[in-house]
Design an enzyme around this catalytic site. Structure first.
Site, PDB file in Angstrom:
ATOM      1  N   GLU A 143      37.949  18.588  -4.422  1.00 50.01           N
ATOM      2  CA  GLU A 143      37.447  17.953  -5.644  1.00 50.01           C
ATOM      3  C   GLU A 143      38.511  17.105  -6.347  1.00 50.01           C
ATOM      4  O   GLU A 143      38.185  16.114  -6.998  1.00 50.01           O
ATOM      5  CB  GLU A 143      36.924  19.028  -6.612  1.00 50.01           C
ATOM      6  N   GLU A 198      32.192  26.810  -1.814  1.00 47.10           N
ATOM      7  CA  GLU A 198      31.847  27.689  -2.945  1.00 47.10           C
ATOM      8  C   GLU A 198      30.571  28.492  -2.647  1.00 47.10           C
ATOM      9  O   GLU A 198      30.469  29.658  -3.021  1.00 47.10           O
ATOM     10  CB  GLU A 198      31.735  26.855  -4.216  1.00 47.10           C
TER      11      GLU A 198
HETATM   12  N1  T1G Z   1      27.865  13.650  -1.148  1.00 45.45           N
HETATM   13  C1  T1G Z   1      27.120  12.572  -0.802  1.00 45.45           C
HETATM   14  N2  T1G Z   1      27.348  11.800   0.309  1.00 45.45           N
HETATM   15  C2  T1G Z   1      28.351  12.187   1.098  1.00 45.45           C
HETATM   16  C3  T1G Z   1      29.163  13.318   0.803  1.00 45.45           C
HETATM   17  C4  T1G Z   1      28.873  14.064  -0.376  1.00 45.45           C
HETATM   18  N3  T1G Z   1      29.581  15.151  -0.721  1.00 45.45           N
HETATM   19  N4  T1G Z   1      30.094  13.426   1.780  1.00 45.45           N
HETATM   20  C5  T1G Z   1      29.860  12.410   2.646  1.00 45.45           C
HETATM   21  N5  T1G Z   1      28.836  11.677   2.251  1.00 45.45           N
HETATM   22  C6  T1G Z   1      28.270  10.500   2.938  1.00 45.45           C
HETATM   23  C7  T1G Z   1      29.262   9.331   3.025  1.00 45.45           C
HETATM   24  O1  T1G Z   1      29.242   8.554   1.867  1.00 45.45           O
HETATM   25  C8  T1G Z   1      28.758   8.579   4.250  1.00 45.45           C
HETATM   26  O2  T1G Z   1      27.667   7.807   3.839  1.00 45.45           O
HETATM   27  C9  T1G Z   1      28.244   9.706   5.143  1.00 45.45           C
HETATM   28  O3  T1G Z   1      28.029  10.847   4.285  1.00 45.45           O
HETATM   29  C10 T1G Z   1      29.227  10.109   6.212  1.00 45.45           C
HETATM   30  O4  T1G Z   1      30.469  10.368   5.598  1.00 45.45           O
HETATM   31  C11 T1G Z   1      30.777  21.642  -7.691  1.00 45.45           C
HETATM   32  C12 T1G Z   1      31.417  19.020  -7.570  1.00 45.45           C
HETATM   33  C13 T1G Z   1      32.387  15.214   4.889  1.00 45.45           C
HETATM   34  C14 T1G Z   1      34.680  14.957   5.759  1.00 45.45           C
HETATM   35  O5  T1G Z   1      34.707  15.704  -1.492  1.00 45.45           O
HETATM   36  O6  T1G Z   1      35.276  14.077   2.798  1.00 45.45           O
HETATM   37  O7  T1G Z   1      31.485  19.782  -4.299  1.00 45.45           O
HETATM   38  O8  T1G Z   1      28.640   5.569   4.233  1.00 45.45           O
HETATM   39  O9  T1G Z   1      31.620   8.376   6.597  1.00 45.45           O
HETATM   40  O10 T1G Z   1      34.395  10.453   8.173  1.00 45.45           O
HETATM   41  O11 T1G Z   1      32.853  22.013  -6.790  1.00 45.45           O
HETATM   42  O12 T1G Z   1      32.608  12.425   4.083  1.00 45.45           O
HETATM   43  O13 T1G Z   1      27.166   6.634   5.923  1.00 45.45           O
HETATM   44  O14 T1G Z   1      26.208   5.881   3.727  1.00 45.45           O
HETATM   45  O15 T1G Z   1      32.905  10.086   5.271  1.00 45.45           O
HETATM   46  O16 T1G Z   1      32.848  12.135   9.280  1.00 45.45           O
HETATM   47  C15 T1G Z   1      33.346  17.809  -2.538  1.00 45.45           C
HETATM   48  C16 T1G Z   1      33.450  14.362   0.700  1.00 45.45           C
HETATM   49  C17 T1G Z   1      32.301  17.185  -3.402  1.00 45.45           C
HETATM   50  C18 T1G Z   1      33.718  15.814   0.653  1.00 45.45           C
HETATM   51  C19 T1G Z   1      32.807  13.519   6.620  1.00 45.45           C
HETATM   52  N6  T1G Z   1      33.217  17.304  -1.194  1.00 45.45           N
HETATM   53  N7  T1G Z   1      33.152  13.906   2.043  1.00 45.45           N
HETATM   54  O17 T1G Z   1      33.705  12.500   6.953  1.00 45.45           O
HETATM   55  O18 T1G Z   1      31.977  10.675   7.532  1.00 45.45           O
HETATM   56  S1  T1G Z   1      32.555  17.617  -5.087  1.00 45.45           S
HETATM   57  C20 T1G Z   1      33.923  16.258  -0.768  1.00 45.45           C
HETATM   58  C21 T1G Z   1      34.116  13.785   2.977  1.00 45.45           C
HETATM   59  C22 T1G Z   1      31.977  19.217  -5.209  1.00 45.45           C
HETATM   60  C23 T1G Z   1      31.711  21.251  -6.585  1.00 45.45           C
HETATM   61  C24 T1G Z   1      32.107  19.826  -6.581  1.00 45.45           C
HETATM   62  C25 T1G Z   1      33.703  13.207   4.295  1.00 45.45           C
HETATM   63  C26 T1G Z   1      33.384  14.275   5.361  1.00 45.45           C
HETATM   64  P1  T1G Z   1      27.433   6.410   4.471  1.00 45.45           P
HETATM   65  P2  T1G Z   1      31.837   9.801   6.220  1.00 45.45           P
HETATM   66  P3  T1G Z   1      33.276  11.419   8.079  1.00 45.45           P
END
Ligand code: T1G
Length: 699
Positions: free
Chosen positions: A125, A105
């Site tokens: 999301e 975004e």
């Molecule tokens: N926020 C906080 N922590 C996050 C995070 C996030 N968005 N994404 C990953 N982490 C942490 C995760 O918990 C882990 O922590 C570490 O990073 C490594 O992740 C307004 C509201 C990016 C593809 O849904 O899909 O934006 O366990 O082990 O396999 O519209 O993480 O080491 O302590 O998963 O290489 C939308 C979520 C949010 C993406 C990487 N975004 N993340 O995968 O590593 S909603 C998502 C992922 C939003 C807006 C809305 C995956 C990754 P720890 P990992 P990975």
């Protein structure tokens, strides 16, 4: 300026570099840093363009999920993105790694987007029970059209750079260093006098049949609602001026933020990542793992071998006879051709596996050099002991001896070797090369580095690995056997298998318990009932034999064409098997039971109460380390609906006192079956939840 955003000048370009490892989540500090960076660039003499680029392995992984459920802090992301877009300067995003959710975004709020070929973008999301909440439902359709935008949003899939360029989401795909690419690209845009190009000012796309799309996507969600609400947000973006569309998106987003489904799915997101992190394994090095042996080439053995081969391991599979070996090779070849069709492996890799990486043998001595061996033979203790005695004889020092047993006592298996510290249970789920769950069953003498190696194997096989202690059925099958028994009791008391399946499928399970039994094979349950009766059943336990009669008549479910259902018109067109209800009515009459009606709500409450009660015993006894371990087991191995987070998350949301009150009611009818878990009584007495236990374990 916050330390999350570095500001630098490259000629007339100001560069804002995001530094919030591990994945550049858009935390409050990052948002504030971007805002301040934009202010600084606009006040910086000579700056004509701003480049936003991420440091580390991603552009942005989206909003900071750890901030959800807490009071939102300014600057709010939609406001920040509007601010970036409205800048008088040209704003460019240079993407690498992932740009997800709020991260994409932000890029859509920029005027131009460049990416490296390996970049992936998406709006996932819905996987968190939400919709894009910072303009994604408004800006993306203006670039891609409604259909493509809804496909990306409602599936939550990651889109590769080349496809994203074709969709109009990315203007330029160029290999190289993201920052240098961005600077060069911004320079060329300035050189070409390229105009600012706010997406919000572009014409909205053509409308679609909104109600049709909403209903179709809702039905696809099987109870999960967020994907369907993407449609309403996109619709607002087409029918209203941009600002009003954005407000409509935000309203839907905040309404979903308040739902149980959002709680359940975020619990699943973090639990999926926490389940493999065991405090007791911190700093424990796994043993080296490259060559894996598999004993038995039946469905399970062939599936385990396939999963290992697809994960890059060398595999030696042992079968008793050359014919059985050939059949095993054929099964694995069948599994691999499926992976080839799905583009999971190349033709070269496929051929190399079948010609050289996989070896099928009939002599135990061929296993003398494996690092780990997994036994998947007939589920009989005497057979297991024979196999482990042989493995103890031939396997090298330090090799790990693992059993894929789904019920039997791993301590007893280990005791028949001279190296019980090297024995572990690795319980895969069928089909083993597809199902994500792996129960790592730790016996009394299993060494820590053997457990660590089990988790290492799970990680390299992309499994969700869950630590389980030794008991009958470990975590999953033990809990399954209890909630299945609750279903059987409801059958005796008046419900039909079809009412129960419908109630649980409406609750969100992919299949109800009786359809699952038909899929797995009714002969498995029959064998378990016979084993338990032979071992002696407590006289207070309710029992019934109608299902045995079904098996005696040769009806084992899908594999024989009939079970609880009749599959003569195909699995998808299953109909109730008319022979079943008469058997049930006969059983009720024999037991003198007057059947009564059950509502769907009561069916679900009893079924779930049984599941939660047994799960609480499993955690209370330490068979599962944390409640989240149970939740992940049921999500990844037993079809529990992800948007409910798992049985113990569901219990917290429903309320433990209410559930305990239900159980106390049920206990009056059947005090033997409804022996309430001490842990549940304790949590209610202390006003605590299962999540409190998860938090305590993580502290
Ligand atoms: N926020 C906080 N922590 C996050 C995070 C996030 N968005 N994404 C990953 N982490 C942490 C995760 O918990 C882990 O922590 C570490 O990073 C490594 O992740 C307004 C509201 C990016 C593809 O849904 O899909 O934006 O366990 O082990 O396999 O519209 O993480 O080491 O302590 O998963 O290489 C939308 C979520 C949010 C993406 C990487 N975004 N993340 O995968 O590593 S909603 C998502 C992922 C939003 C807006 C809305 C995956 C990754 P720890 P990992 P990975």
């Amino acid at each position: 300026m916050s330390d999350k955003i570095a500001y630098s000048r490259h000629g007339d370009i100001a560069v804002l570099t995001v530094q919030n490892p591990p994945v550049n989540a858009l935390s409050q500090a990052v948002r504030q840093g971007l805002w301040d960076g934009m202010d600084r660039a606009e006040a910086d003499d000579g700056v004509k363009a701003v480049l936003i680029v991420g440091e580390g392995r991603a552009f942005f992984a989206g909003a900071d999920i750890t901030e959800f459920g807490k009071p939102p802090m300014e600057p709010h992301l939609p406001v920040l993105i509007n601010r970036i877009e409205a800048s008088p300067l040209l704003v460019v995003a240079s993407m690498h790694g992932v740009s997800l959710g709020g991260g994409l975004e932000v890029a859509l709020g920029c005027h131009y987007r460049i990416a490296v070929p390996s970049a992936r973008v998406g709006l996932p999301e819905v996987h968190l029970g939400l919709i894009p909440g910072a303009g994604g439902t408004q800006r993306m359709p203006r670039l891609t059209g409604v259909e493509a935008a809804l496909d990306v949003m409602t599936t939550g899939r990651q889109v590769k750079a080349d496809e994203a360029a074709k969709l109009g989401l990315i203007d330029e795909v160029r290999d190289g260093d993201p920052k240098q690419n961005g600077i060069d690209y911004a320079q060329s845009l300035l050189g070409a006098g390229a105009p600012r190009r706010p997406v919000s000012e572009m014409d909205p796309p053509a409308a679609i049949d909104w109600d049709g799309a909403f209903e179709a996507i809702l039905a696809r969600g099987r109870g999960q609602i967020s994907p369907a609400w993407c449609v309403r947000a996109v619709q607002a973006g087409v029918e209203k001026p941009f600002a009003e569309g954005l407000a409509a998106e935000r309203k839907i987003f905040m309404d979903l933020m308040a739902t149980d489904q959002r709680q359940g799915m975020i619990h699943a997101f973090f639990s999926e990542r926490a389940v493999g992190n065991l405090p007791e394994l911190k700093g424990v090095e796994p043993r080296s793992l490259q060559h894996i042996g598999v004993i038995g080439g039946g469905t399970m053995g062939a599936g385990i071998a396939t999963s290992a081969l697809l994960s890059g391991f060398q595999v030696t599979l042992l079968e008793m006879t050359p014919e059985a070996g050939e059949a095993a090779h054929k099964r694995i070849a069948g599994n691999l051709s499926g992976a080839l069709k799905r583009g999971k492996i190349s033709q070269d890799k496929h051929d190399a596996i079948l010609t050289s990486i996989l070896t099928v043998v009939t002599n135990y001595d061929a296993l003398s050099d494996v690092d780990l061996v997994i036994e998947a033979v007939f589920e009989e203790m005497s057979v297991k002991k024979k196999v482990f005695t042989e493995l103890d004889r031939v396997c090298k020092k330090g090799a790990i001896l693992a059993s894929n047993t789904s019920y039997l006592d791993v301590n007893e298996i280990a005791a028949c070797t001279k190296r019980p510290e090297d024995v572990i249970g690795l319980h895969f789920f069928s089909p083993a090369h597809v199902m994500k769950l792996l129960e790592i069953v730790v016996a009394d003498k299993t060494a820590k580095d053997v457990v660590a190696t089990g988790f290492e194997l799970g990680k390299r096989m992309s499994k969700i690995s869950v630590r389980a202690g030794v008991c009958d059925g470990f975590i999953g099958n033990r809990i399954l056997s209890t909630y299945r028994t609750a279903a059987d009791h409801m059958i005796l008391d008046g419900a039909s298998p079809y009412e129960i399946d419908k109630a649980l499928e409406d609750f969100g399970f992919a299949m109800g318990p009786f359809a699952v039994a038909d899929l797995a094979g009714l002969d498995i349950g029959w064998a378990v009932r016979k084993r338990k009766r032979a071992e002696g059943i407590d006289p207070r336990a309710r029992d019934s034999s109608y299902a045995d009669k079904l098996c005696e008549d040769g009806h084992f479910g899908q594999k024989t064409g009939k079970g609880y259902y009749d599959y003569s018109a195909g699995a998808k067109a299953r109909v109730p098997n008319p022979d079943v209800m008469p058997l049930i009515e006969e059983e009720r009459a024999k037991q003198g039971i007057t059947p009564r009606d059950f509502t769907s709500e009561e069916i679900v409450r009893r079924y779930m109460a049984a599941m939660v009660n047994e799960a609480a015993k499993v955690v209370g006894e330490g068979i599962a380390r944390r409640p989240l371990d149970v939740d992940m087991t049921l999500l990844f191995g037993y079809g529990f609906p992800r948007y409910r987070g798992g049985p113990l998350k569901w219990a917290d949301i429903v309320g433990l006192p209410e559930l305990l009150a239900d159980m106390k009611e049920y206990q009056k009818e059947d005090p033997y079956f409804w022996q309430i878990a001490p842990l549940l009584e304790k949590l209610v007495a202390e006003g605590k939840t299962f999540d409190d236990l998860n938090k305590a374990a993580a502290a």
